[in-house]
Design a protein around this motif. Structure first.
Motif, PDB file in Angstrom:
ATOM      1  N   LEU A 225      22.958  -6.905 -16.039  1.00  0.00           N
ATOM      2  CA  LEU A 225      22.291  -6.965 -17.385  1.00  0.00           C
ATOM      3  C   LEU A 225      22.232  -5.669 -18.122  1.00  0.00           C
ATOM      4  N   GLY A 226      22.689  -5.396 -19.224  1.00  0.00           N
ATOM      5  CA  GLY A 226      22.675  -4.122 -19.811  1.00  0.00           C
ATOM      6  C   GLY A 226      21.946  -4.435 -21.409  1.00  0.00           C
ATOM      7  N   ILE A 227      20.983  -3.513 -21.816  1.00  0.00           N
ATOM      8  CA  ILE A 227      20.530  -3.738 -23.067  1.00  0.00           C
ATOM      9  C   ILE A 227      20.580  -2.338 -23.734  1.00  0.00           C
ATOM     10  N   ARG A 228      20.941  -2.409 -24.849  1.00  0.00           N
ATOM     11  CA  ARG A 228      21.363  -1.301 -25.648  1.00  0.00           C
ATOM     12  C   ARG A 228      20.457  -1.317 -27.132  1.00  0.00           C
ATOM     13  N   ILE A 229      19.471  -0.627 -27.344  1.00  0.00           N
ATOM     14  CA  ILE A 229      18.601  -0.895 -28.434  1.00  0.00           C
ATOM     15  C   ILE A 229      18.951   0.481 -29.325  1.00  0.00           C
ATOM     16  N   ILE A 230      19.386   0.340 -30.486  1.00  0.00           N
ATOM     17  CA  ILE A 230      19.979   1.313 -31.309  1.00  0.00           C
ATOM     18  C   ILE A 230      19.045   1.302 -32.706  1.00  0.00           C
ATOM     19  N   THR A 231      18.377   2.504 -32.880  1.00  0.00           N
ATOM     20  CA  THR A 231      17.518   2.714 -33.989  1.00  0.00           C
ATOM     21  C   THR A 231      18.405   3.461 -35.208  1.00  0.00           C
ATOM     22  N   LYS A 232      17.618   3.556 -36.414  1.00  0.00           N
ATOM     23  CA  LYS A 232      18.038   3.967 -37.429  1.00  0.00           C
ATOM     24  C   LYS A 232      17.907   5.567 -37.164  1.00  0.00           C
ATOM     25  N   LYS A 233      16.753   5.779 -37.043  1.00  0.00           N
ATOM     26  CA  LYS A 233      15.989   6.985 -36.963  1.00  0.00           C
ATOM     27  C   LYS A 233      15.957   7.828 -35.497  1.00  0.00           C
ATOM     28  N   LEU A 234      16.257   9.119 -35.284  1.00  0.00           N
ATOM     29  CA  LEU A 234      16.145   9.568 -34.190  1.00  0.00           C
ATOM     30  C   LEU A 234      14.851   9.350 -33.348  1.00  0.00           C
ATOM     31  N   ALA A 235      13.696   9.869 -34.078  1.00  0.00           N
ATOM     32  CA  ALA A 235      12.146   9.944 -33.945  1.00  0.00           C
ATOM     33  C   ALA A 235      11.937   8.658 -33.467  1.00  0.00           C
ATOM     34  N   ASP A 236      12.481   7.439 -33.938  1.00  0.00           N
ATOM     35  CA  ASP A 236      11.937   5.931 -33.674  1.00  0.00           C
ATOM     36  C   ASP A 236      12.434   5.551 -32.206  1.00  0.00           C
ATOM     37  N   VAL A 237      13.298   6.319 -31.618  1.00  0.00           N
ATOM     38  CA  VAL A 237      13.577   6.111 -30.144  1.00  0.00           C
ATOM     39  C   VAL A 237      12.272   6.204 -29.247  1.00  0.00           C
ATOM     40  N   MET A 238      11.703   7.156 -29.481  1.00  0.00           N
ATOM     41  CA  MET A 238      10.621   7.320 -28.853  1.00  0.00           C
ATOM     42  C   MET A 238       9.461   6.185 -29.008  1.00  0.00           C
ATOM     43  N   VAL A 239       9.303   5.668 -30.197  1.00  0.00           N
ATOM     44  CA  VAL A 239       8.469   4.599 -30.584  1.00  0.00           C
ATOM     45  C   VAL A 239       9.036   3.466 -29.785  1.00  0.00           C
ATOM     46  N   VAL A 240      10.135   3.165 -29.747  1.00  0.00           N
ATOM     47  CA  VAL A 240      10.647   1.887 -29.156  1.00  0.00           C
ATOM     48  C   VAL A 240      10.292   1.872 -27.633  1.00  0.00           C
ATOM     49  N   VAL A 241      10.430   3.022 -26.857  1.00  0.00           N
ATOM     50  CA  VAL A 241      10.129   3.446 -25.540  1.00  0.00           C
ATOM     51  C   VAL A 241       8.758   3.105 -25.165  1.00  0.00           C
ATOM     52  N   LYS A 242       7.775   3.549 -26.475  1.00  0.00           N
ATOM     53  CA  LYS A 242       6.309   3.298 -26.096  1.00  0.00           C
ATOM     54  C   LYS A 242       6.205   1.949 -26.369  1.00  0.00           C
ATOM     55  N   PHE A 243       6.964   1.094 -27.405  1.00  0.00           N
ATOM     56  CA  PHE A 243       6.558  -0.283 -27.679  1.00  0.00           C
ATOM     57  C   PHE A 243       7.127  -1.053 -26.159  1.00  0.00           C
ATOM     58  N   LEU A 244       7.954  -0.761 -25.555  1.00  0.00           N
ATOM     59  CA  LEU A 244       8.422  -1.362 -24.326  1.00  0.00           C
ATOM     60  C   LEU A 244       7.084  -1.366 -23.291  1.00  0.00           C
ATOM     61  N   ARG A 245       6.208  -0.489 -23.256  1.00  0.00           N
ATOM     62  CA  ARG A 245       5.000  -0.525 -22.457  1.00  0.00           C
ATOM     63  C   ARG A 245       3.916  -1.398 -23.355  1.00  0.00           C
ATOM     64  N   ASP A 246       3.650  -0.850 -24.526  1.00  0.00           N
ATOM     65  CA  ASP A 246       2.678  -1.586 -25.210  1.00  0.00           C
ATOM     66  C   ASP A 246       2.775  -3.185 -25.138  1.00  0.00           C
ATOM     67  N   PHE A 247       3.990  -3.619 -25.540  1.00  0.00           N
ATOM     68  CA  PHE A 247       4.054  -4.997 -25.494  1.00  0.00           C
ATOM     69  C   PHE A 247       4.437  -5.737 -24.292  1.00  0.00           C
ATOM     70  N   HIS A 248       4.260  -4.884 -23.153  1.00  0.00           N
ATOM     71  CA  HIS A 248       4.540  -5.444 -21.731  1.00  0.00           C
ATOM     72  C   HIS A 248       6.029  -6.138 -21.508  1.00  0.00           C
ATOM     73  N   ILE A 249       6.976  -5.466 -22.325  1.00  0.00           N
ATOM     74  CA  ILE A 249       8.342  -5.882 -22.263  1.00  0.00           C
ATOM     75  C   ILE A 249       8.696  -5.374 -20.911  1.00  0.00           C
ATOM     76  N   VAL A 250       8.471  -4.082 -20.424  1.00  0.00           N
ATOM     77  CA  VAL A 250       8.799  -3.627 -19.122  1.00  0.00           C
ATOM     78  C   VAL A 250       7.363  -3.182 -18.539  1.00  0.00           C
ATOM     79  N   THR A 251       7.371  -3.468 -17.136  1.00  0.00           N
ATOM     80  CA  THR A 251       6.197  -2.858 -16.594  1.00  0.00           C
ATOM     81  C   THR A 251       6.465  -1.517 -15.849  1.00  0.00           C
TER      82      THR A 251
END
Length: 427
Positions: A225-251
Motif C-alpha cells: 500500500l502506498g500513499i502520496r500526499i502532495i501539498t500546495k506549498k513546500l513548507a506545508d510538507v513539514m506540517v503534514v508530517v507533524k500532523f501524522l503524529r499529532d492526529f495518531h495517523i501513524v505511531t
C-alpha cells in the motif's frame, strides 16, 4: 579421580585414532563456501552460481525441507505452476527481445514439470552443459522469489489491511467551504494539491522488486500500500508530517527508522527559520499572515539529493518518505466454513441424517477453538511532497518509467548474467 580422568581421555584419543580416517576428516572439513556466505556472510541465496545436489533423492530432500514435497500431488502441482510462471516472467520482462529471436532455455528445462530436473541441472558443472546449468540457476532464482511471495501474502487479508490504513488518513482529509482539499482537522489544516493511493502492487512488480533487492524475501516488500500526499506549498510538507503524529495517523514506534528518507527539505535550515519567526511572532514584530508568507518564502528544497539508499531512485527525485506499519485485525477466514455450515443447518429441507452429521462436524471443530479474529502488522509506504516537486518527479530522470527500467536492468543482470555472458562468448 585424576588418574581415572586421564584414563578416560587417553581411551577417547585412542578411539578417535581408530575411528576417524582421512576420508572422514575430509568430509567433516569440506565446506560449501557459497552456502556459508549465505548463512553467515550476508549473501543472498539467489546470487549462488551453482548448487551441489548430486542425486534425485538429494533433490527430493532439498525440496521437502524447502517446504514442498514433489511426491505429493498437490505440492507437485504448485511446483509446476511456479516453474511456468518463472519462465513466463523471464520471457516477458527480462529478455523479451532475445526470447522472440530464439534465445531460449533448453527444452528439457523449459518443458519440465518437476523442479528436481532443474535442481540437478543447476548442480551439473560439466563444461559441456554450462549453458544448461546457467539457465537452470536463472529460473531457480525467479522460482524462489515467487515461492516467497506466495508464502507471505496468503496469511494476510490485504484488502482489509488497506481499508483500515486508508480510513485513518481519510478521517483527516476534507474539502473546505471554498472546495479546497485539506489535510488536518477543522481547526488546523493545510491545503493539499491532491492525495494519491497506490492500492495494488502487481505480482510482476513484486517479483521484479525482489529480484533486485539484496535480501530477496517477500517480507521486505513495504509498499503493498502506498500513499502520496502532495501539498500546495513546500513548507506545508513539514506540517503534514507533524500532523501524522499529532492526529495518531501513524505511531512513531511503528515507523522503520532505517527507511526514513528526506530528499526534499533542509531540516536544519527549516528549524532555524521556524524558531526565528516564532520568536518574532511572539514579540509582535510580525503578524500571523506574515509568519506564513515569510516561512514559505524562506523554505527551499535541498540543494543536493543523496539517493544512495536506493540505487534505482533518480537523483532528481524529491520527497519525504516514511515506512510505517499498522496493527490490522480481521475475521479468521478459517471460521467462515463453520458459519456457512450453521446457516445450512437452519434450512428446513435438510434430512435428519445430514443434520446430525453437520452437527457432529461442528462439535468436532469446537474441540479445537480458534481465534475469531487474526491480527498482524501491515507495512505501508508514505511519501509527502509539494506540488512543484511532484511535477519535477514525474519528468526526466525522476520518472517512474526510468525507475522501472533501472529495476529491469538490475534484475536481468542478476538472474541471467551467466546465460547472457555464455551466449556472447559463443557468438
Amino acid at each position: 579421580m585424576v588418574s581415572g580422568l586421564n584414563y578416560s581421555t587417553n581411551a577417547k584419543k585412542r578411539w578417535l585414532r581408530l575411528e576417524i580416517n582421512t576420508d572422514d576428516l575430509l568430509q567433516v572439513w569440506s565446506f560449501n563456501w557459497g552456502i556459508m556466505d549465505v548463512l553467515i556472510g550476508g549473501k543472498s541465496s539467489i546470487d549462488l552460481q551453482e548448487l551441489k545436489v548430486r542425486s534425485w533423492q538429494d533433490a527430493t530432500e532439498f525440496l521437502r525441507y524447502y517446504g514442498y514435497d514433489p511426491d505429493v500431488p498437490a505440492d507437485a502441482q504448485k511446483i509446476h505452476m511456479v516453474i511456468c510462471e518463472a519462465w513466463n516472467f523471464i520471457e516477458q520482462y527480462l529478455m523479451p527481445f532475445e526470447w522472440s529471436r530464439g534465445k531460449q532455455p533448453p527444452s528439457q528445462l523449459l518443458y519440465t514439470h518437476d523442479a528436481r530436473d532443474i535442481i540437478l541441472a543447476a548442480s551439473d558443472l560439466r563444461p559441456e552443459v554450462a549453458t544448461t546449468q546457467a539457465w537452470a540457476c536463472a529460473v531457480l532464482r525467479v522460482m524462489h522469489t515467487i515461492a516467497h511471495i506466495d508464502g507471505v501474502t496468503k496469511y494476510a487479508d490485504i484488502e482489509a489491511a488497506r481499508t483500515q490504513v486508508m480510513n485513518r488518513f481519510l478521517k483527516f482529509v476534507f474539502r473546505d467551504q471554498d472546495g479546497k482539499l485539506r489535510f488536518g482537522d477543522r481547526q488546523t489544516s493545510v491545503v493539499l494539491d491532491r492525495i494519491e493511493w497506490k492500492l495494488r502492487k502487481s505480482r510482476e512488480s513484486i517479483i521484479l522488486k525482489l529480484l533486485h533487492k539484496k535480501a530477496n524475501v517477500a517480507e521486505t516488500i513495504y509498499d503493498l500500500l502506498g500513499i502520496r500526499i502532495i501539498t500546495k506549498k513546500l513548507a506545508d510538507v513539514m506540517v503534514v508530517v507533524k500532523f501524522l503524529r499529532d492526529f495518531h495517523i501513524v505511531t512513531f514506534p511503528n515507523c522503520n527508522p532505517s527507511r526514513a528518507r528526506n530528499s526534499l527539505i533542509d531540516v536544519e535550515s527549516f528549524k532555524h527559520n521556524v524558531d526565528m519567526l516564532r520568536e518574532m511572532l511572539e514579540d509582535g514584530r510580525i503578524k500571523p499572515q506574515e509568519f506564513t508568507n515569510i516561512l514559505q518564502g524562506l523554505t527551499k528544497p535541498l540543494a543536493a539529493v543523496n539517493s544512495a539508499a536506493n540505487p534505482h531512485t533518480a537523483k532528481g527525485y524529491r520527497a519525504v518518505q516514511l515506512t510505517c506499519r499498522q496493527l490490522i485485525r480481521y475475521p479468521n477466514p478459517a471460521l467462515r466454513w463453520q458459519e456457512k455450515l450453521r446457516s445450512y443447518l437452519g434450512e428446513k429441507d435438510i434430512s435428519e441424517q445430514v443434520h446430525q452429521i453437520c452437527t457432529e462436524i461442528l462439535q468436532l471443530a469446537a474441540t479445537e477453538p480458534q481465534d475469531e479474529q487474526l491480527e498482524g502488522f501491515f507495512p505501508f509506504e508514505l511519501q509527502v511532497m509539494d506540488e512543484a516537486s511532484a511535477a519535477q518527479n514525474a519528468m526526466g530522470e525522476a520518472s517512474h518509467d526510468r525507475y522501472k527500467q533501472s529495476q529491469v536492468k538490475a534484475a536481468r543482470r542478476r538472474v541471467l548474467n551467466r546465460v547472457l555472458s555464455l551466449a556472447e562468448s559463443a557468438s
